[in-house]
Motif scaffolding. Structure first.
Motif, PDB file in Angstrom:
ATOM      1  N   ASP A  15       0.846  -1.197   0.000  1.00  0.00           N
ATOM      2  CA  ASP A  15       0.000   0.000   0.000  1.00  0.00           C
ATOM      3  C   ASP A  15       0.883   1.249   0.000  1.00  0.00           C
ATOM      4  O   ASP A  15       0.637   2.203  -0.722  1.00  0.00           O
ATOM      5  CB  ASP A  15      -0.879   0.054   1.257  1.00  0.00           C
ATOM      6  CG  ASP A  15      -2.082  -0.871   1.164  1.00  0.00           C
ATOM      7  OD1 ASP A  15      -2.415  -1.298   0.045  1.00  0.00           O
ATOM      8  OD2 ASP A  15      -2.688  -1.163   2.214  1.00  0.00           O
ATOM      9  N   ILE A  16       1.906   1.221   0.845  1.00  0.00           N
ATOM     10  CA  ILE A  16       2.804   2.367   0.970  1.00  0.00           C
ATOM     11  C   ILE A  16       3.499   2.621  -0.365  1.00  0.00           C
ATOM     12  O   ILE A  16       3.568   3.754  -0.835  1.00  0.00           O
ATOM     13  CB  ILE A  16       3.825   2.137   2.116  1.00  0.00           C
ATOM     14  CG1 ILE A  16       3.073   2.154   3.462  1.00  0.00           C
ATOM     15  CG2 ILE A  16       4.915   3.204   2.098  1.00  0.00           C
ATOM     16  CD1 ILE A  16       3.866   1.615   4.630  1.00  0.00           C
ATOM     17  N   ASP A  17       3.977   1.530  -1.007  1.00  0.00           N
ATOM     18  CA  ASP A  17       4.608   1.666  -2.333  1.00  0.00           C
ATOM     19  C   ASP A  17       3.623   2.270  -3.328  1.00  0.00           C
ATOM     20  O   ASP A  17       3.978   3.126  -4.132  1.00  0.00           O
ATOM     21  CB  ASP A  17       5.042   0.298  -2.895  1.00  0.00           C
ATOM     22  CG  ASP A  17       6.178  -0.307  -2.075  1.00  0.00           C
ATOM     23  OD1 ASP A  17       6.798   0.427  -1.279  1.00  0.00           O
ATOM     24  OD2 ASP A  17       6.435  -1.510  -2.248  1.00  0.00           O
ATOM     25  N   ALA A  18       2.379   1.775  -3.283  1.00  0.00           N
ATOM     26  CA  ALA A  18       1.364   2.227  -4.243  1.00  0.00           C
ATOM     27  C   ALA A  18       1.099   3.720  -4.055  1.00  0.00           C
ATOM     28  O   ALA A  18       1.050   4.480  -5.018  1.00  0.00           O
ATOM     29  CB  ALA A  18       0.074   1.434  -4.062  1.00  0.00           C
TER      30      ALA A  18
ATOM     31  N   ASP B 240      -4.314   6.566  -5.264  1.00  0.00           N
ATOM     32  CA  ASP B 240      -5.100   7.214  -4.211  1.00  0.00           C
ATOM     33  C   ASP B 240      -5.245   6.293  -3.019  1.00  0.00           C
ATOM     34  O   ASP B 240      -5.036   6.678  -1.879  1.00  0.00           O
ATOM     35  CB  ASP B 240      -6.507   7.563  -4.713  1.00  0.00           C
ATOM     36  CG  ASP B 240      -6.440   8.514  -5.886  1.00  0.00           C
ATOM     37  OD1 ASP B 240      -5.432   9.235  -5.980  1.00  0.00           O
ATOM     38  OD2 ASP B 240      -7.372   8.505  -6.712  1.00  0.00           O
ATOM     39  N   GLU B 241      -5.667   5.070  -3.298  1.00  0.00           N
ATOM     40  CA  GLU B 241      -5.821   4.145  -2.178  1.00  0.00           C
ATOM     41  C   GLU B 241      -4.777   3.046  -2.328  1.00  0.00           C
ATOM     42  O   GLU B 241      -3.949   3.110  -3.228  1.00  0.00           O
ATOM     43  CB  GLU B 241      -7.228   3.569  -2.077  1.00  0.00           C
ATOM     44  CG  GLU B 241      -7.617   2.666  -3.204  1.00  0.00           C
ATOM     45  CD  GLU B 241      -8.234   3.452  -4.356  1.00  0.00           C
ATOM     46  OE1 GLU B 241      -8.916   2.810  -5.162  1.00  0.00           O
ATOM     47  OE2 GLU B 241      -8.033   4.670  -4.436  1.00  0.00           O
ATOM     48  N   GLY B 242      -4.852   2.086  -1.458  1.00  0.00           N
ATOM     49  CA  GLY B 242      -3.842   1.028  -1.469  1.00  0.00           C
ATOM     50  C   GLY B 242      -3.988   0.121  -2.675  1.00  0.00           C
ATOM     51  O   GLY B 242      -4.698   0.427  -3.630  1.00  0.00           O
TER      52      GLY B 242
END
Length: 159
Positions: free
Chosen positions: A43-46, A52-54
């Motif tokens: 999620d953090i990488d994304a 916008d979201e994970g």
């Protein structure tokens, strides 16, 4: 096959995590925490790359598939080394991870899926391998081991 929209994976994983805490199921809880951590990392990488979201459900399936595969590889190494206690722990983690994965395709089903994808994208040479793999990934992420499917696609396109 219509997937009646069940609870999404993310929600199911966190619900199971809370339940494992209540049940004081230590082993299960540690595996669920690992899964959650792996998803959070992604999620953090994304977000870092502007999402916008994970990550999407398909990404979570890919993470789970990878985690199960790593543990299967470790279990095999432990078994060969006679460390059955450690192998069993890996197998127990795989069992938890697989609860969130769709049923894995059998060899016959995988072969049929390859055949269908070849026909679907109109592949007629090895140059179309990427297209075939793309079609398979779109449909079967989390349900087949793409490392094992690659050679099947190659055989099919080279024959």
């Amino acid at each position: 096959m219509g997937m009646g929209h069940k609870m999404d994976l993310r929600t199911k994983i966190s619900t199971d995590l809370k339940q494992a805490m209540k049940d004081k199921a230590a082993d299960r809880l540690s595996t669920l925490r690992l899964i959650n951590a792996a998803i959070k990392d992604k999620d953090i990488d994304a977000r870092a790359s502007g999402a916008d979201e994970g990550v999407a459900e398909s990404d979570i399936l890919a993470i789970l598939g990878k985690m199960a595969k790593q543990r299967a590889d470790s279990a095999r190494v432990y078994e060969e080394g006679g460390r059955l206690d450690l192998a069993e722990r890996e197998q127990a983690e795989i069992a938890v991870i697989e609860e969130f994965l769709p049923k894995q395709l059998s060899d016959e089903e995988a072969a049929a899926a390859v055949e269908a994808a070849v026909v679907e994208v109109g592949a007629d040479s090895i140059r179309d391998m990427g297209k075939v793999m793309g079609a398979l990934k779109a449909k079967y992420t989390g349900q087949m081991d793409f490392g094992a499917v690659g050679p099947m696609v190659k055989d099919r396109l080279c024959s």
